[in-house]
Every structure is written in C-alpha cells, then in structure tokens.
Design an enzyme around this catalytic site. Structure first.
Site, PDB file in Angstrom:
ATOM      1  N   ASP A  88      49.441  30.312  37.240  1.00  0.00           N
ATOM      2  CA  ASP A  88      48.383  30.905  37.871  1.00  0.00           C
ATOM      3  C   ASP A  88      47.199  31.088  36.805  1.00  0.00           C
ATOM      4  OD1 ASP A  88      46.751  34.020  38.563  1.00  0.00           O
ATOM      5  OD2 ASP A  88      46.974  32.173  40.257  1.00  0.00           O
ATOM      6  N   ASP A 477      44.390 -15.075  57.153  1.00  0.00           N
ATOM      7  CA  ASP A 477      45.767 -15.030  56.745  1.00  0.00           C
ATOM      8  C   ASP A 477      46.446 -16.329  57.346  1.00  0.00           C
ATOM      9  OD1 ASP A 477      48.139 -14.904  55.255  1.00  0.00           O
ATOM     10  OD2 ASP A 477      47.710 -12.712  54.756  1.00  0.00           O
ATOM     11  N   GLY A 503      44.611 -19.270  59.021  1.00  0.00           N
ATOM     12  CA  GLY A 503      43.968 -20.262  58.296  1.00  0.00           C
ATOM     13  C   GLY A 503      44.466 -20.345  57.037  1.00  0.00           C
ATOM     14  N   ASP A 504      44.214 -21.406  56.250  1.00  0.00           N
ATOM     15  CA  ASP A 504      44.695 -21.313  54.702  1.00  0.00           C
ATOM     16  C   ASP A 504      43.466 -21.380  53.805  1.00  0.00           C
ATOM     17  OD1 ASP A 504      45.556 -22.387  52.229  1.00  0.00           O
ATOM     18  OD2 ASP A 504      46.966 -23.683  53.243  1.00  0.00           O
ATOM     19  N   PHE A 505      43.518 -20.182  53.184  1.00  0.00           N
ATOM     20  CA  PHE A 505      42.148 -20.237  52.168  1.00  0.00           C
ATOM     21  C   PHE A 505      41.924 -21.408  51.128  1.00  0.00           C
ATOM     22  CE2 PHE A 505      44.856 -16.434  50.381  1.00  0.00           C
ATOM     23  CZ  PHE A 505      45.394 -17.192  49.463  1.00  0.00           C
ATOM     24  N   ARG A 520      45.462  -8.540  45.451  1.00  0.00           N
ATOM     25  CA  ARG A 520      46.826  -8.886  45.080  1.00  0.00           C
ATOM     26  C   ARG A 520      47.060 -10.379  45.473  1.00  0.00           C
ATOM     27  NH1 ARG A 520      51.358  -5.654  47.110  1.00  0.00           N
ATOM     28  NH2 ARG A 520      52.238  -5.813  44.888  1.00  0.00           N
TER      29      ARG A 520
HETATM   30  C1  LIG Z   1      38.766  26.585  35.236  1.00  0.00           C
HETATM   31  C2  LIG Z   1      39.468  25.526  36.208  1.00  0.00           C
HETATM   32  C3  LIG Z   1      40.185  25.722  36.893  1.00  0.00           C
HETATM   33  N1  LIG Z   1      40.715  24.750  37.774  1.00  0.00           N
HETATM   34  C4  LIG Z   1      41.777  24.880  38.944  1.00  0.00           C
HETATM   35  C5  LIG Z   1      43.485  25.093  38.382  1.00  0.00           C
HETATM   36  C6  LIG Z   1      44.026  25.718  39.516  1.00  0.00           C
HETATM   37  O1  LIG Z   1      44.459  24.866  40.642  1.00  0.00           O
HETATM   38  C7  LIG Z   1      43.047  26.788  40.074  1.00  0.00           C
HETATM   39  C8  LIG Z   1      43.024  28.123  40.043  1.00  0.00           C
HETATM   40  O2  LIG Z   1      43.852  28.580  41.175  1.00  0.00           O
HETATM   41  P1  LIG Z   1      45.387  28.970  41.003  1.00  0.00           P
HETATM   42  O3  LIG Z   1      45.511  30.150  42.055  1.00  0.00           O
HETATM   43  O4  LIG Z   1      45.931  29.123  39.591  1.00  0.00           O
HETATM   44  O5  LIG Z   1      46.075  27.851  41.816  1.00  0.00           O
HETATM   45  P2  LIG Z   1      46.105  26.836  43.171  1.00  0.00           P
HETATM   46  O6  LIG Z   1      45.417  28.113  44.167  1.00  0.00           O
HETATM   47  O7  LIG Z   1      44.994  25.810  43.014  1.00  0.00           O
HETATM   48  O8  LIG Z   1      47.450  26.552  43.389  1.00  0.00           O
HETATM   49  P3  LIG Z   1      48.910  27.488  43.494  1.00  0.00           P
HETATM   50  O9  LIG Z   1      48.295  28.836  43.649  1.00  0.00           O
HETATM   51  O10 LIG Z   1      49.378  27.091  44.872  1.00  0.00           O
HETATM   52  O11 LIG Z   1      49.639  27.443  42.476  1.00  0.00           O
HETATM   53  O12 LIG Z   1      41.692  26.253  39.591  1.00  0.00           O
HETATM   54  C9  LIG Z   1      40.433  23.465  37.555  1.00  0.00           C
HETATM   55  O13 LIG Z   1      41.108  22.345  38.447  1.00  0.00           O
HETATM   56  N2  LIG Z   1      39.687  23.103  36.727  1.00  0.00           N
HETATM   57  C10 LIG Z   1      39.097  24.314  35.892  1.00  0.00           C
HETATM   58  O14 LIG Z   1      38.223  23.866  34.983  1.00  0.00           O
END
Ligand SMILES: Cc1cn([C@H]2C[C@H](O)[C@@H](COP(=O)(O)OP(=O)(O)OP(=O)(O)O)O2)c(=O)[nH]c1=O
Length: 616
Positions: A88, A477, A503-505, A520
């Site tokens: 989190d 193709d 077709g053949d390119f 590719r």
């Molecule tokens: C400050 C900051 C946060 N974030 C993101 C990271 C986290 O994904 C989000 C914070 O929320 P979180 O609640 O930590 O995560 P989430 O809700 O995306 O996913 P989950 O709860 O399922 O784990 O903010 C960035 O991507 N870049 C940044 O600079």
C-alpha cells in the site's frame, strides 16, 4: 545481495501478488519473479487516526490486502498459495495522509497541497506465507515499509489543471504518477524511486535475503484465522531449512554438502556470516536456483507442448475440475503418465490441483486452450512441431554459422492446408497479443489508407481500424493464406474498412496506400530480398507517405530474456536475420525513407516509422 538467488528463493513457490496495480506487477515481473495476480477486495478504510505513524497505517493496509486474498483463495479451493504479497502506497504531508483522489476536485486539493513543497511517500509491504494443514490455514506475516522524499516544483494553476485533465492522477496516491507525466512536476527525489511508483524492490529483496537465510524473529507474526498473535517460531519459512522445495534436496547427486542437513536444522546454514560444515571457514556459493531452472527449461517447454497437443487445457476448460483418471480417459493416455504430466503442469503454474481434481489456471484458460481470442495453443504447437527439431541442431548451426543443413529444416515450405492453418494460428496468437502496441507505438491518425504486407489473418489491421476511425487497411498476403482468413474474423466485429487481397509482394502490384506496413516480415529475408521489397514499396509510396516496420531490434547490450528467440533466429535461419537499428535505418534511408523514428512496443517488438521523401 546477489539478485537472482534472492528472487530464485520464490521461483519454486506459488506466489500471488494481491494487487491491481499495474506498476507493482511490472516492477516485480521485471525483477524476474513469477507470480499470479489476484487483486485484493479489502476496502482501504482503516481508521488512520488509530495508527501511531503514517507508515504503520500503510503496513496494516498492505497486510489486510494480502490476508484477504490468502483467505479467499484458501476458502475457494482449500489450498492457499505459498506466498501472498500485498502493498500500500500513501503520500504524507504535514501529518496528513493522501491516498487516491476520489474525483478531479480531490486531485486538485492534493496537488495544491504538494505544490512547491517536499513530501514523503511510504509504501507498506506485507509478505504472507501460507500453510494449509488439515484444511486449516496458517499464516505468517513479515512486513516492512520504505520512505522516499519527493519535492514538487512551484506549479501554476493552469499546469495543475492540465495535468488533472490528463486523467493520470486518478488511480495514484497523492494524485500524481512520478513515472509518467507527473515526473514533470518533480524537482528532486531522495530515496528509492520505485517505492514512489508503488513497490520498494530493493528493500523487498533485502527482506527476502533476511527471511530465507537468517530470519529474525521480531519481524514475523503468526496469524491463525482472524487473530494476529505474535509468532513464536519461524520454522519452514526458509528453503534452506528444509521446506522441501529446494531441488537439491530430492536429488541423489545433490547430496554433496547436504549430509549435515540431517542434524540440527535450526542452525543457520553457512551464509555471509557463517562457516561451512567442513570447518574451512569458506561459505558455499549462493544456491543457483535460476541456473538449475535453465538447465531444466527444455523439460518445462516439452511438458507444456505435450499438454497442449493432448488437449489437456481444452478438456479442463470445458469439463474441469477433473481427476487424473478421467482426464486420461478423455485424452486417450495412460493414467500414470497423465498424472505425472498434470503434476508438472501444476508446478509450472498452468494447472491447479484441488480436492475435486485438476483445473486450468486463468493463464491456461486464456492462452493454452485452443479456442480463446488470445490463445497461444497453436504457437506452442508450431514450436513443438517446427522449432523443437530445428533447435536440436543448434550446436551444428553455431559451429557452422547457420549451416545449410540447419537451414534446410528451417525453410521447409509450408505444404499442407493443415500446416498453413497451424502456421496462421501461431502467427495470429502472437499478433493478437502485440497488435495494439504496434498500432499505438506512433500516432498514425494522419494516414487514411494502409497496406499491411504479409498481414496474414488481419490481427494488426483490426487493431489499427479500432484505433484510427478514418483508416482503411488492405491486408496483402499469399493466396493460400488469404484463402483461410475468414476463419480468423471475429463474429460481429467485422468492418468494411479491412479488405484482403491475395498476392506476392515480390511479384504482384502492391495496393495503393498512404502507409505501408511490414510487421515481422523483413527479418525473414536476406539483405538482397529486403532491398528488393523496400524498393518495390518505395516506388509505390507517394512522397509524404509512411512506412511502418515492426521487428525485434537487436541491441548492443546483452539480449533481454524476451529477445532471446530473436537472437537465435540469426542462427536458425539460413536466409533471414535480425538486424540492429542502424542497419534498419540505413536500409530504409537507402530506399528513400527519411526521419526514421523508433518506438518500443512491449518486450517482444520495436516499431520504426519513416516518411517517403520526394525523389530528388
Ligand atoms: C505517488 C505515486 C503513486 N503511484 C501509485 C502506486 C499505487 O498503484 C497507487 C497507490 O494506491 P494503492 O492503494 O497503494 O494501490 P492500488 O489501489 O493501485 O492497487 P492495490 O490496492 O490493489 O494494491 O498509486 C504511482 O503509480 N506513481 C506515483 O508517483
């Protein structure tokens, strides 16, 4: 800290990331970790005021996210994964905790608070180890947090609103994403950048070292069901202490240095601070889990191919879960052989084993059953039937440098209708997964007509027409390919903006278009044929028109895992070869294309866009 042994500790475990965050998924998969993603349903509503510090709140939220997933998975099939990771991320300023904004006004309030000032970003991480005994779930939690300081520049109202209107702030703590547009708001960062993006990888690796080598009691908590009493033991957490997942343990030949393991296992094995059992004072090298995995890699591929060939994933998609004996009956194979194959597929993360029998993981349902839109079943079959035998001669090709003998196998013409269809399905599966990234690598909205040379089933054409509403695409193709394209057109999603022309390119007139696409194709051909093709495209393309080339560009730096097949194609093909950017650029410029730009389209492809110059 040596990276691969650290991550290697988790490679033999079933690991789940309890997060919906694409950033966390990316950071961990780039680090080489293999895991499933099961987003947590835990509502982030803990009372912030009841925590002594902001990071205590982040840690508890991370822990509750991971525990919710572990319990849910256990309840669902009475088998939790081995490890669940939760995280989190919060932003704090002046004692206030900022999470994700609920709307634009909220994002504005957060960003105004951060404007011109320094703030802290905390990520709390919980690593939950799960153990199921007699249908009872035992959980052990290890947790930590990381802090990074970020300073915002002085930003104008106008800039803040422009940033908010980009939509980027909405799913991010503090209302900004440092890894994208939000990077422009930031003056400096002190600490781990990835921590801001959502996952403190460095600290995580250190934690793994600590957990799997010399666990510290005070970091662990044992949780039984809903209670979180303090832990009193941490046995079975460490691979080296005999959790059974250490491959060397079951290996007769791996007995060297293991005899002492029968003694007191609670003694930490020789580590950085330890002495070994021989009393020499020298530590054994870190366990080379990644290397052993490489040595066994061919077995894993073959098991996957065989399971595809025997339609195991199709059977389970329709009728799963099923017991081994029932699966054996349906695939017409021996029970003991089927059971072993199924268990290998479980270990590879392709199947799950429950009390009611084996069933597909989501990965297998989506990609290994033969019927899905994003199925790679035919690519696996093509690899089994075609590339497998080709690669048995790799040594010869290395010695002789793409020898004629090797080449003969590689360039076998596609003969039967069955082979043509298998090849088309294999190409289609890969194209479906990469088409959107190729279509959006550049803004192509200035073009109104495109011709996809060798465009096969039209997967890229479809992504292009979805992305650019004005664009019409002709897929050009060989007749034997165009004959079968109708099988690949999704019902109800056909558009008259896509047409198919046989077709053949190298021989036939190319259709008129503003943009010519070679996805590719060029790596299939030697230089003289590439020049012949580019010169045909160049003479058909009007000045100001474009050429879009999608290939895996060879780089000077060591090949990344995803580009290994491309590097080896150098050897397995007598005619075609992969090329670096200067070579492609030179080829395009020599044929009248200017301003050649490069963009990456995921791990497997790069895209170059050039403009047809006016003839001198
Ligand atoms: C400050 C900051 C946060 N974030 C993101 C990271 C986290 O994904 C989000 C914070 O929320 P979180 O609640 O930590 O995560 P989430 O809700 O995306 O996913 P989950 O709860 O399922 O784990 O903010 C960035 O991507 N870049 C940044 O600079």
């Amino acid at each position: 800290m040596v990276l691969s042994p650290v991550i290697g500790k988790l490679l033999q475990k079933r690991v789940v990331l309890a997060s919906a965050s694409p950033r966390r998924r990316e950071i961990l998969s780039h680090a080489g970790l293999r895991f499933e993603v099961v987003p947590s349903r835990f509502k982030e509503k803990l009372d912030k005021a009841s925590f002594p510090t902001p990071y205590a709140y982040a840690i508890e939220t991370a822990k509750q996210k991971a525990l919710e997933v572990a319990r849910r998975m256990h309840q669902k099939d009475l088998r939790a994964p081995d490890v669940v990771i939760g995280a989190d991320t919060i932003v704090t300023i002046g004692g206030l905790i900022l999470e994700k904004p609920v709307d634009k006004q909220d994002a504005y309030r957060m960003l105004s608070r951060l404007n011109g000032k320094e703030h802290s970003v905390f990520t709390g991480v919980a690593i939950v180890h799960c153990c199921t005994t007699d249908a009872q779930l035992d959980l052990e939690v290890s947790e930590f947090h990381e802090e990074t300081t970020v300073k915002f520049s002085e930003l104008s109202e106008e800039l803040l609103w422009e940033y908010i209107d980009s939509g980027e702030p909405m799913d991010k703590a503090g209302g900004y994403g440092i890894q994208a547009l939000g990077g422009m708001l930031v003056e400096h960062v002190r600490g781990d950048f990835l921590n801001v993006v959502g996952f403190p990888l460095n600290h995580f690796c250190k934690k793994l070292v600590e957990l799997y080598s010399l666990p510290r009691r005070e970091d662990l908590r044992r949780v039984k069901h809903d209670s979180i009493p303090p832990v009193d033991t941490f046995e079975n957490l460490s691979d080296v202490e005999g959790s059974g997942s250490d491959p060397a343990q079951g290996d007769d030949g791996g007995g060297h240095g293991r005899a002492e393991a029968d003694g007191d296992r609670t003694q930490a094995p020789a580590g950085p601070q330890g002495t070994d059992s021989h009393g020499t004072g020298e530590s054994p090298p870190p366990f080379p889990a990644g290397l052993l995995e490489l040595i066994d890699g061919f077995k894993a591929s073959k098991a996957l191919f065989v399971a595809c060939k025997l339609n195991v994933f199709d059977v389970l998609k329709v009728d799963g879960p099923l017991k081994a004996v029932d699966i054996a009956g349906k695939i017409d194979a021996s029970v003991c052989g089927t059971e072993r194959l199924l268990d290998v597929c479980v270990a590879l993360g392709l199947l799950e084993k429950t009390d009611r029998g084996y069933r597909n993981t989501e990965l297998a349902d989506v990609h290994l059953a033969s019927d899905g839109e994003y199925s790679l079943h035919s690519l696996a079959m093509h690899s089994n039937d075609h590339f497998w035998s080709l690669f048995t001669d790799l040594e010869l090709a290395v010695r002789e440098g793409a020898s004629a003998a090797f080449g003969r196998k590689a360039e076998e013409p596609v003969q039967s209708k069955h082979k043509t269809l298998q090849f088309m399905r294999a190409m289609h599966g890969f194209a479906m997964l990469t088409a959107r990234q190729v279509a959006t690598a550049f803004d192509l909205s200035q073009f109104t007509s495109a011709c996809d040379l060798g465009g096969c089933t039209g997967a890229l054409a479809r992504a292009l027409t979805q992305e650019y509403p004005r664009l019409k695409v002709t897929v050009f193709d060989l007749p034997e390919v165009i004959e079968h394209v109708t099988c690949f057109q999704p019902e109800g999603r056909r558009t008259d903006r896509i047409s198919f022309m046989p077709g053949d390119f190298f021989k036939d007139d190319l259709p008129e278009a503003d943009l010519y696409i070679l996805s590719r194709i060029l790596h299939e051909w030697p230089d003289d044929k590439v020049c012949e093709l580019l010169s045909r495209v160049s003479s058909r393309c009007k000045p100001g028109g474009g050429i879009l080339v999608a290939e895996k560009i060879l780089e000077d730096k060591p090949a990344a895992r995803g580009s290994l097949p491309a590097s080896l194609n150098l050897l397995v093909r007598t005619q075609g070869r992969e090329r670096g950017l200067p070579e492609y650029r030179g080829l395009l410029e020599r044929h009248g294309f200017r301003d050649v730009r490069l963009a990456h389209a995921g791990d497997r492809l790069d895209v170059m866009l050039g403009t047809r110059a006016s003839p001198p």
